[in-house]
Write an enzyme that holds these catalytic residues in place. Structure first.
Site, PDB file in Angstrom:
ATOM      1  CB  CYS A  65      -0.887  -0.021   1.239  1.00  0.00           C
ATOM      2  SG  CYS A  65      -1.852   1.479   1.450  1.00  0.00           S
ATOM      3  CB  CYS A  68      -0.201   2.139   5.818  1.00  0.00           C
ATOM      4  SG  CYS A  68      -0.947   0.632   5.177  1.00  0.00           S
ATOM      5  CB  CYS A 114      -5.175  -0.223   2.490  1.00  0.00           C
ATOM      6  SG  CYS A 114      -3.999  -0.680   3.790  1.00  0.00           S
ATOM      7  CB  CYS A 117      -3.892   3.391   5.826  1.00  0.00           C
ATOM      8  SG  CYS A 117      -3.692   3.147   4.052  1.00  0.00           S
ATOM      9  CB  CYS A 137     -10.425  -3.957 -11.061  1.00  0.00           C
ATOM     10  SG  CYS A 137     -10.055  -2.833 -12.397  1.00  0.00           S
TER      11      CYS A 137
HETATM   12 ZN   LIG Z   1      -2.642   1.152   3.597  1.00  0.00          ZN
END
Ligand SMILES: [Zn+2]
Length: 162
Positions: A65, A68, A114, A117, A137
């Site tokens: 991510c 984070c 995510c 976060c 996607c």
């Molecule tokens: Zn994240």
């Protein structure tokens, strides 16, 4: 492995508890992210199809991510979906991604975020490859490929070190 019914259950009731959470004020996100990242990750935008970093990239590694650093997807789960965005069969772990219903743009979709976060990643669809039929996607903007050194291409003409 996750199935479409699991995804619906997560979006309807509650998502798996992440190991930790990152929550910070919008000002901090604005300082941390580029304007393009902010528009996708915090304002749930969509990057242009095809003209994005990982659409056609199949380098081995793990995608983290951008918000984070949590690990989200592995390159082994990436496949060519002809959608214009990087597509994955499943996340790295069951709890890496969280889900919510998204009724924007006159569509009924399931948003993927995510789980640590809450940054917007993209959407999940049920038209993916067998056996589980999921297609994640994902916007390239939201993820960063950490290339796997163990799988780096070898050069047969280079003598071994030492
Ligand atoms: Zn994240």
């Amino acid at each position: 492995m996750l199935r479409w019914l699991d995804i619906l259950r997560y979006a309807t009731y509650s998502n798996p508890e992440p190991d930790w959470r990152l929550e910070q004020p919008e000002e901090a996100w604005k300082a941390q992210l580029t304007p393009a990242q902010y528009a996708v990750m915090r304002e749930k935008g969509t990057e242009p199809p095809y003209r994005n970093t990982y659409c056609r990239s199949y380098a081995p590694g793990t995608y983290a991510c951008r918000g984070c650093g949590s690990l989200l997807f592995q390159s082994e789960a990436k496949y060519h979906a002809i959608s214009g965005w990087p597509s994955f069969r499943h996340p790295i772990t069951k709890g890496a991604v969280k889900y919510a219903f998204d009724k924007s743009h006159r569509m009924s979709r399931i948003e993927a975020m995510c789980n640590v976060c809450s940054s917007h990643l993209g959407h999940v669809f049920q038209d993916g490859p067998a056996p589980f039929g999921l297609r994640y996607c994902i916007n390239s903007t939201s993820i960063l490929l950490l290339e796997d050194a163990a799988h780096a291409p070898t050069h047969p003409n280079t003598p071994p070190e030492g």
